[in-house]
Design a protein around this motif. Structure first.
Motif, PDB file in Angstrom:
ATOM      1  N   ARG A   1      -4.320   3.090   2.747  1.00 37.57           N
ATOM      2  CA  ARG A   1      -5.301   2.553   1.811  1.00 37.57           C
ATOM      3  C   ARG A   1      -6.659   3.218   2.005  1.00 37.57           C
TER       4      ARG A   1
ATOM      5  N   GLY B   1      -8.987  -0.756  -0.534  1.00 39.69           N
ATOM      6  CA  GLY B   1      -8.241  -0.855  -1.780  1.00 39.69           C
ATOM      7  C   GLY B   1      -7.221   0.253  -1.880  1.00 39.69           C
ATOM      8  N   TYR B   2      -6.517   0.311  -3.007  1.00 41.17           N
ATOM      9  CA  TYR B   2      -5.500   1.345  -3.203  1.00 41.17           C
ATOM     10  C   TYR B   2      -6.123   2.735  -3.274  1.00 41.17           C
TER      11      TYR B   2
ATOM     12  N   THR C   1      -1.356   5.416  -7.160  1.00 48.09           N
ATOM     13  CA  THR C   1      -2.293   5.240  -8.260  1.00 48.09           C
ATOM     14  C   THR C   1      -2.539   6.627  -8.847  1.00 48.09           C
TER      15      THR C   1
ATOM     16  N   TYR D   1       0.814  -1.216   0.000  1.00 47.55           N
ATOM     17  CA  TYR D   1       0.000   0.000   0.000  1.00 47.55           C
ATOM     18  C   TYR D   1       0.849   1.269   0.000  1.00 47.55           C
TER      19      TYR D   1
ATOM     20  N   GLN E   1     -11.567   3.659  -6.697  1.00 48.20           N
ATOM     21  CA  GLN E   1     -11.930   2.724  -7.756  1.00 48.20           C
ATOM     22  C   GLN E   1     -11.631   1.289  -7.344  1.00 48.20           C
ATOM     23  N   ASP E   2     -10.476   1.084  -6.730  1.00 44.72           N
ATOM     24  CA  ASP E   2     -10.074  -0.262  -6.318  1.00 44.72           C
ATOM     25  C   ASP E   2     -10.959  -0.795  -5.196  1.00 44.72           C
TER      26      ASP E   2
ATOM     27  N   ARG F   1     -18.615  -3.089  -8.688  1.00 47.20           N
ATOM     28  CA  ARG F   1     -17.885  -2.955  -9.943  1.00 47.20           C
ATOM     29  C   ARG F   1     -18.519  -3.904 -10.948  1.00 47.20           C
TER      30      ARG F   1
END
Length: 270
Positions: A184, A236-237, A105, A101, A240-241, A246
Motif C-alpha cells: 500500500r 491507501g491503495y 488500481t 491490498y 489518490q486513495d 481530498r
C-alpha cells in the motif's frame, strides 16, 4: 527525534466558489514509532464536521467552507516525537485484512515491463524479497523532480526511468503485488534525505505486508526503510486513495494550488 512540522496548502479560485467540502487525512498515525506532542489543523473560514478513524487506522476529518470564497488555506502546526523501528509498523490498530491490498488500481497496475522487473528479483523470504524489490525499483527509476505528474502511473514512470517519491512508491507496490505481497501507499513527511539534505516537502513511500512482521515501510526514493526522520500520516491503495487532502468545490472556477511544508528538528530538553 522531536520534529516541528508546519504544512500549509492554499487553494485559490479565479472566480469565487459557492462552497467547499474537504476530507482531511492529516493527523499522524498512532503507532510505536511516533508520538504526537501537539497537533493543530485549521481551515480558513471552515467548519469542522464529522471525524472518525477508518478501518485502515487513519484519522479522517471532514471540513466545510461556505462561500462565496476565492481562497481557502489548510494549515498544520504540530510537534511529534519519533523513533526508529526499522520500518516495522508496530502498535498500529486497524481492521482491514491485508489481502485487500493485493488489488490493482490504474496507478499501480503492472504492465509487462513491471512484471519482468518483479519476476527478475528473487529473495530468501518475504522480507528479503521486499528489500530487493525496493533496490530494483530504486535502480530502475532515477529520482528526477518535474518529469512526472500526479496522474503518472507506475508503468509510465518505469518507461521514463525517472520520477519522484510517488512514482517510486507506485512502482514498488506494483512489483510487490505481482509477487503476491500485499502493498500500500503511505503519505507523510520526511525530515531529511539519507544524505542529510533538508526535505521540506510532503513525502510518500510504500508498505509491504511481510508475514509475521506485518506491515514494513520501504522508501525506494531513498533506498531505505523509514526511520526516525519519517512521520506517517495515512495509507491507501495508491496516491489518490491516500491523499492527505481530498475535496470538492462548488462553482465554475479555475483552481490553483500552493503547498508549503517545513520539517524542523527540535532539540529535546535533557
Amino acid at each position: 527525534m522531536k520534529l516541528k512540522i508546519t504544512h500549509e496548502t492554499s487553494y485559490s479560485y479565479d472566480t469565487p466558489v459557492e462552497a467547499l467540502v474537504q476530507s482531511l487525512r492529516l493527523t499522524p498515525s498512532v503507532h510505536e514509532g511516533q508520538r504526537v506532542c501537539e497537533w493543530h489543523i485549521t481551515v480558513s473560514s471552515g467548519q469542522r464536521g464529522v471525524a472518525f478513524r477508518d478501518g485502515a487506522g487513519d484519522w479522517i476529518e471532514g471540513w466545510s467552507v461556505r462561500g462565496p470564497v476565492d481562497t481557502v488555506t489548510v494549515s498544520i502546526n504540530g510537534m511529534i516525537e519519533t523513533r526508529d523501528t526499522a520500518g516495522v509498523l508496530r502498535g498500529h490498530r486497524e481492521t482491514v485484512n491485508p489481502i485487500v491490498y493485493l488489488r490493482d488500481t490504474p496507478a499501480t497496475k503492472a504492465d509487462e515491463a513491471l512484471i519482468r522487473l518483479a519476476r527478475s528479483v528473487k529473495g530468501d523470504d518475504a522480507l528479503d524479497l521486499s528489500h530487493k524489490l525496493m533496490a530494483a525499483v530504486a535502480e530502475a527509476i532515477t529520482y528526477t523532480p518535474g518529469v512526472t505528474e500526479a496522474s503518472t502511473s507506475a508503468a509510465e514512470a518505469l518507461e521514463l526511468g525517472q520520477g519522484v517519491c510517488q512514482d517510486h512508491a507506485h512502482a514498488l507496490i506494483a512489483c510487490a503485488r505481482e509477487c503476491g505481497l500485499p502493498a500500500r501507499y503511505v503519505s507523510g513527511y520526511l525530515h531529511t534525505s539519507v544524505e542529510g539534505k533538508p526535505h521540506d516537502a510532503a513525502h510518500a513511500w510504500a508498505e509491504i505486508h511481510v508475514g509475521s512482521l506485518g506491515w514494513v515501510g520501504f522508501d525506494a526514493a531513498n533506498a531505505c526503510c523509514p526511520d526516525e526522520r519519517y512521520v506517517r500520516l495515512g495509507s491507501g491503495y495508491d496516491a489518490q486513495d491516500a491523499a492527505p487532502v481530498r475535496g470538492m468545490a462548488f462553482g465554475i472556477s479555475v483552481e490553483s494550488l500552493d503547498v508549503r511544508v517545513h520539517v524542523e528538528e527540535v532539540q529535546q530538553e535533557q
